[in-house]
Design a protein around this motif. Structure first.
Motif, PDB file in Angstrom:
ATOM      1  N   GLY A  39       0.908  -1.253  -0.013  1.00 54.09           N
ATOM      2  CA  GLY A  39      -0.025   0.094   0.020  1.00 54.09           C
ATOM      3  C   GLY A  39       0.796   1.324  -0.028  1.00 54.09           C
ATOM      4  O   GLY A  39       0.680   2.097  -0.975  1.00 54.09           O
ATOM      5  N   ASP A  40       1.940   1.335   0.587  1.00 57.43           N
ATOM      6  CA  ASP A  40       2.595   2.418   0.865  1.00 57.43           C
ATOM      7  C   ASP A  40       3.653   2.500  -0.284  1.00 57.43           C
ATOM      8  O   ASP A  40       3.859   3.785  -0.842  1.00 57.43           O
ATOM      9  CB  ASP A  40       3.696   2.400   2.265  1.00 57.43           C
ATOM     10  CG  ASP A  40       2.943   2.704   3.502  1.00 57.43           C
ATOM     11  OD1 ASP A  40       1.818   3.200   3.527  1.00 57.43           O
ATOM     12  OD2 ASP A  40       3.505   1.995   4.518  1.00 57.43           O
ATOM     13  N   GLU A  41       4.133   1.473  -1.053  1.00 56.66           N
ATOM     14  CA  GLU A  41       4.761   1.710  -2.299  1.00 56.66           C
ATOM     15  C   GLU A  41       4.050   1.992  -3.424  1.00 56.66           C
ATOM     16  O   GLU A  41       4.376   2.994  -4.186  1.00 56.66           O
ATOM     17  CB  GLU A  41       5.409   0.278  -2.421  1.00 56.66           C
ATOM     18  CG  GLU A  41       6.617  -0.230  -1.617  1.00 56.66           C
ATOM     19  CD  GLU A  41       6.898  -1.653  -1.804  1.00 56.66           C
ATOM     20  OE1 GLU A  41       8.016  -2.075  -1.353  1.00 56.66           O
ATOM     21  OE2 GLU A  41       6.056  -2.320  -2.378  1.00 56.66           O
ATOM     22  N   PHE A  42       2.574   1.604  -3.159  1.00 57.63           N
ATOM     23  CA  PHE A  42       1.749   2.135  -4.469  1.00 57.63           C
ATOM     24  C   PHE A  42       1.445   3.688  -4.268  1.00 57.63           C
ATOM     25  O   PHE A  42       1.460   4.462  -5.270  1.00 57.63           O
ATOM     26  CB  PHE A  42       0.398   1.343  -4.506  1.00 57.63           C
ATOM     27  CG  PHE A  42      -0.391   1.672  -5.631  1.00 57.63           C
ATOM     28  CD1 PHE A  42      -0.156   1.326  -6.951  1.00 57.63           C
ATOM     29  CD2 PHE A  42      -1.589   2.454  -5.495  1.00 57.63           C
ATOM     30  CE1 PHE A  42      -0.852   1.695  -8.184  1.00 57.63           C
ATOM     31  CE2 PHE A  42      -2.348   2.909  -6.290  1.00 57.63           C
ATOM     32  CZ  PHE A  42      -2.075   2.524  -7.716  1.00 57.63           C
ATOM     33  N   LYS A  43       1.164   3.960  -3.056  1.00 57.07           N
ATOM     34  CA  LYS A  43       0.928   5.673  -2.874  1.00 57.07           C
ATOM     35  C   LYS A  43       2.112   6.363  -3.137  1.00 57.07           C
ATOM     36  O   LYS A  43       1.671   7.478  -3.648  1.00 57.07           O
ATOM     37  CB  LYS A  43       0.793   5.405  -1.166  1.00 57.07           C
ATOM     38  CG  LYS A  43       0.387   6.927  -0.849  1.00 57.07           C
ATOM     39  CD  LYS A  43       0.101   6.998   0.680  1.00 57.07           C
ATOM     40  CE  LYS A  43      -0.142   8.399   1.305  1.00 57.07           C
ATOM     41  NZ  LYS A  43      -0.200   8.295   2.603  1.00 57.07           N
ATOM     42  N   THR A  44       3.172   5.886  -3.006  1.00 59.46           N
ATOM     43  CA  THR A  44       4.559   6.448  -3.666  1.00 59.46           C
ATOM     44  C   THR A  44       4.487   6.683  -4.924  1.00 59.46           C
ATOM     45  O   THR A  44       4.660   7.779  -5.380  1.00 59.46           O
ATOM     46  CB  THR A  44       5.618   5.987  -2.862  1.00 59.46           C
ATOM     47  OG1 THR A  44       5.629   5.896  -1.686  1.00 59.46           O
ATOM     48  CG2 THR A  44       6.983   6.786  -3.572  1.00 59.46           C
ATOM     49  N   ALA A  45       4.182   5.518  -5.548  1.00 63.44           N
ATOM     50  CA  ALA A  45       4.311   5.415  -6.940  1.00 63.44           C
ATOM     51  C   ALA A  45       3.356   6.546  -7.496  1.00 63.44           C
ATOM     52  O   ALA A  45       3.635   7.334  -8.464  1.00 63.44           O
ATOM     53  CB  ALA A  45       4.016   4.260  -7.702  1.00 63.44           C
ATOM     54  N   VAL A  85      10.122  -0.243  -6.399  1.00 58.88           N
ATOM     55  CA  VAL A  85       8.921  -0.435  -6.824  1.00 58.88           C
ATOM     56  C   VAL A  85       8.054   0.982  -7.544  1.00 58.88           C
ATOM     57  O   VAL A  85       7.547   0.947  -8.333  1.00 58.88           O
ATOM     58  CB  VAL A  85       7.920  -1.086  -5.559  1.00 58.88           C
ATOM     59  CG1 VAL A  85       6.413  -1.194  -6.155  1.00 58.88           C
ATOM     60  CG2 VAL A  85       8.673  -2.435  -5.385  1.00 58.88           C
ATOM     61  N   ALA A  86       8.531   2.026  -6.792  1.00 61.41           N
ATOM     62  CA  ALA A  86       7.814   3.103  -6.951  1.00 61.41           C
ATOM     63  C   ALA A  86       8.445   3.580  -8.370  1.00 61.41           C
ATOM     64  O   ALA A  86       7.395   4.346  -9.113  1.00 61.41           O
ATOM     65  CB  ALA A  86       8.241   4.338  -5.866  1.00 61.41           C
ATOM     66  N   LEU A  87       9.642   3.275  -8.835  1.00 63.76           N
ATOM     67  CA  LEU A  87       9.920   3.709 -10.255  1.00 63.76           C
ATOM     68  C   LEU A  87       9.819   2.677 -11.164  1.00 63.76           C
ATOM     69  O   LEU A  87      10.423   2.779 -12.369  1.00 63.76           O
ATOM     70  CB  LEU A  87      11.371   4.035 -10.288  1.00 63.76           C
ATOM     71  CG  LEU A  87      11.584   5.445  -9.366  1.00 63.76           C
ATOM     72  CD1 LEU A  87      13.233   5.832  -9.410  1.00 63.76           C
ATOM     73  CD2 LEU A  87      11.085   6.458  -9.719  1.00 63.76           C
ATOM     74  N   ARG A  88       9.047   1.810 -11.035  1.00 64.51           N
ATOM     75  CA  ARG A  88       8.829   0.653 -12.027  1.00 64.51           C
ATOM     76  C   ARG A  88       8.161   1.425 -13.282  1.00 64.51           C
ATOM     77  O   ARG A  88       7.049   2.161 -13.136  1.00 64.51           O
ATOM     78  CB  ARG A  88       7.879  -0.431 -11.495  1.00 64.51           C
ATOM     79  CG  ARG A  88       8.507  -1.397 -10.720  1.00 64.51           C
ATOM     80  CD  ARG A  88       7.561  -2.471 -10.490  1.00 64.51           C
ATOM     81  NE  ARG A  88       7.404  -3.161 -11.556  1.00 64.51           N
ATOM     82  CZ  ARG A  88       7.705  -4.258 -12.074  1.00 64.51           C
ATOM     83  NH1 ARG A  88       8.821  -4.838 -11.408  1.00 64.51           N
ATOM     84  NH2 ARG A  88       7.338  -4.934 -12.968  1.00 64.51           N
ATOM     85  N   GLY A  89       8.638   1.139 -14.423  1.00 59.45           N
ATOM     86  CA  GLY A  89       8.176   1.848 -15.618  1.00 59.45           C
ATOM     87  C   GLY A  89       8.794   2.820 -16.180  1.00 59.45           C
ATOM     88  O   GLY A  89       8.640   3.302 -17.170  1.00 59.45           O
ATOM     89  N   TRP A  90       9.522   3.584 -15.354  1.00 58.32           N
ATOM     90  CA  TRP A  90      10.285   4.884 -15.677  1.00 58.32           C
ATOM     91  C   TRP A  90      11.471   4.533 -16.398  1.00 58.32           C
ATOM     92  O   TRP A  90      12.429   3.595 -16.120  1.00 58.32           O
ATOM     93  CB  TRP A  90      10.541   5.615 -14.344  1.00 58.32           C
ATOM     94  CG  TRP A  90       9.314   6.108 -13.625  1.00 58.32           C
ATOM     95  CD1 TRP A  90       8.599   5.636 -12.878  1.00 58.32           C
ATOM     96  CD2 TRP A  90       8.706   7.379 -13.990  1.00 58.32           C
ATOM     97  NE1 TRP A  90       7.485   6.430 -12.383  1.00 58.32           N
ATOM     98  CE2 TRP A  90       7.389   7.452 -13.157  1.00 58.32           C
ATOM     99  CE3 TRP A  90       8.916   8.572 -14.757  1.00 58.32           C
ATOM    100  CZ2 TRP A  90       6.787   8.751 -13.012  1.00 58.32           C
ATOM    101  CZ3 TRP A  90       8.306   9.439 -14.701  1.00 58.32           C
ATOM    102  CH2 TRP A  90       7.128   9.614 -13.878  1.00 58.32           C
ATOM    103  N   ILE A  91      11.729   5.414 -17.512  1.00 55.40           N
ATOM    104  CA  ILE A  91      12.909   5.257 -18.355  1.00 55.40           C
ATOM    105  C   ILE A  91      13.845   6.334 -18.219  1.00 55.40           C
ATOM    106  O   ILE A  91      13.414   7.780 -18.438  1.00 55.40           O
ATOM    107  CB  ILE A  91      12.167   5.021 -20.083  1.00 55.40           C
ATOM    108  CG1 ILE A  91      11.606   3.834 -19.830  1.00 55.40           C
ATOM    109  CG2 ILE A  91      13.416   4.962 -20.601  1.00 55.40           C
ATOM    110  CD1 ILE A  91      10.675   3.854 -21.381  1.00 55.40           C
TER     111      ILE A  91
END
Length: 357
Positions: A39-45, A85-91
């Motif tokens: 939950g906290d990681e998704f909130k950060t993302a 986890v928060a930066l997944r998908g960032w390039i």
């Protein structure tokens, strides 16, 4: 050295003022980030997604842990735990910033919509400006001919009056003959009516006024203006059933400046356009525009290539051509198609030699 990709949004992609960011709910819920994060990681993302929307360029983030921790609202130590986890998908792109492909796509769409909106507003302002300028021009022409009309007169009525000036030079005199009261008399009568009724008597629109209510000033030949060709065209088209024909139309304005656009051209264009209209459809200036353009700039007819010698269509012709080229009756066991092909090759070779010479 690894070549980094180009930034995913333009350097000037600025969405300042956009208080919303589109969210593809199904895409988010089905994403790996949603499935793998706490939950906290998704909130950060999610917070970083939202923060990137207001960055310039939009959909980007600085590639700096201190700045990222600040944007995420976290202490540096906590940020390091959630970063992966928060930066997944960032390039990381060539300008040194991080970009999210999905958010970049949404940002570009939003920027395009903003530019389209600004363009529509500017076009609307331009059209309104042209409309106001055209009304002033028409009023000036009428005043120059000694005719004063109500300020509430419609554009079509103004154009009809102006067009009639050229069609009937005596229009000023005919209108003057119908006037039985001058402006001063009308003004005093209006004042008396107000004193008697206690209400203002608003002027009626031009199309509702009687001839006596149309004010005529003394003729002023020195300030008269000729009727513009665009007005003539607009009236001419309306008389022939063209809907929306107005001198403010860009096509009609262009035709007014082109001496080639005669009434004969317009008649031909109307006839040709109506032949291609679907039943019940209305004919407007914009539909006429490409037809007029074709009439003014006709496409050259394709040259007809005439065959002077059909030698390659019969065996006798092939045999004759082979002899002319010095091949005699052909090679032993050579088919007619092979001999024909050899003749053509020789003809092309000789033509090439002649061109080179």
């Amino acid at each position: 050295m690894i070549d980094l990709p180009q930034p995913l949004t333009p350097a000037d992609c600025d969405l300042a003022g956009y208080r919303w960011m589109p969210l593809d709910v199904e895409r988010v819920i089905d994403s790996d980030t949603f499935g793998l994060s706490t939950g906290d990681e998704f909130k950060t993302a999610f917070r970083l997604w939202a923060k990137s929307w207001k960055q310039v360029p939009a959909a980007s983030l600085p590639n700096d842990d201190k700045l990222l921790a600040h944007l995420a609202g976290l202490e540096p130590a906590t940020w390091k735990k959630r970063k992966a986890v928060a930066l997944r998908g960032w390039i990381l792109c060539s300008d040194g910033r991080l970009y999210h492909p999905v958010i970049a796509q949404k940002a570009i769409e939003a920027m395009d919509k903003r530019e389209a909106y600004v363009e529509r507003e500017q076009n609307q302002e331009t059209r309104q400006q042209r409309y106001r300028e055209r009304r002033r021009e028409l009023f000036a022409v009428l005043r120059g001919r000694g005719i004063v009309v109500s300020k509430e007169a419609k554009m079509d009525e103004l154009e009809r009056l102006v067009a009639s000036l050229q069609a009937s030079p005596s229009v000023t005199q005919s209108v003057t003959g119908d006037v039985t009261r001058d402006v001063t008399h009308d003004a005093s009568a209006t004042a008396k009516e107000k004193d008697r009724t206690g209400q203002d008597s608003k002027p009626k629109p031009l199309e509702e006024q009687s001839p006596a209510q149309t004010k005529v000033a003394p003729p002023a030949d020195d300030c008269s203006s000729p009727v513009s060709r665009s007005v003539e065209i607009a009236v001419y088209l309306r008389q022939r059933g063209v809907v929306g024909a107005n001198s403010m139309n860009p096509n009609i304005a262009t035709w007014g400046d082109d001496a080639r656009v005669t009434n004969e051209i317009l008649d031909a264009a109307i006839s040709k356009a109506r032949a291609s209209l679907t039943e019940g459809a209305q004919l407007g200036p914009n539909y006429l525009a490409p037809v007029v353009a074709d009439l003014l700039n006709p496409k050259p007819a394709k040259p007809v290539v005439k065959r002077f010698d059909d030698w390659d269509r019969t065996q006798e012709g092939i045999k004759r051509k082979a002899r002319e080229l010095g091949f005699g009756d052909g090679r032993q066991r050579e088919s007619w198609d092979e001999l024909k092909a050899r003749c053509w090759d020789e003809i092309k070779r000789r033509e090439a030699q002649g061109a080179a010479a």
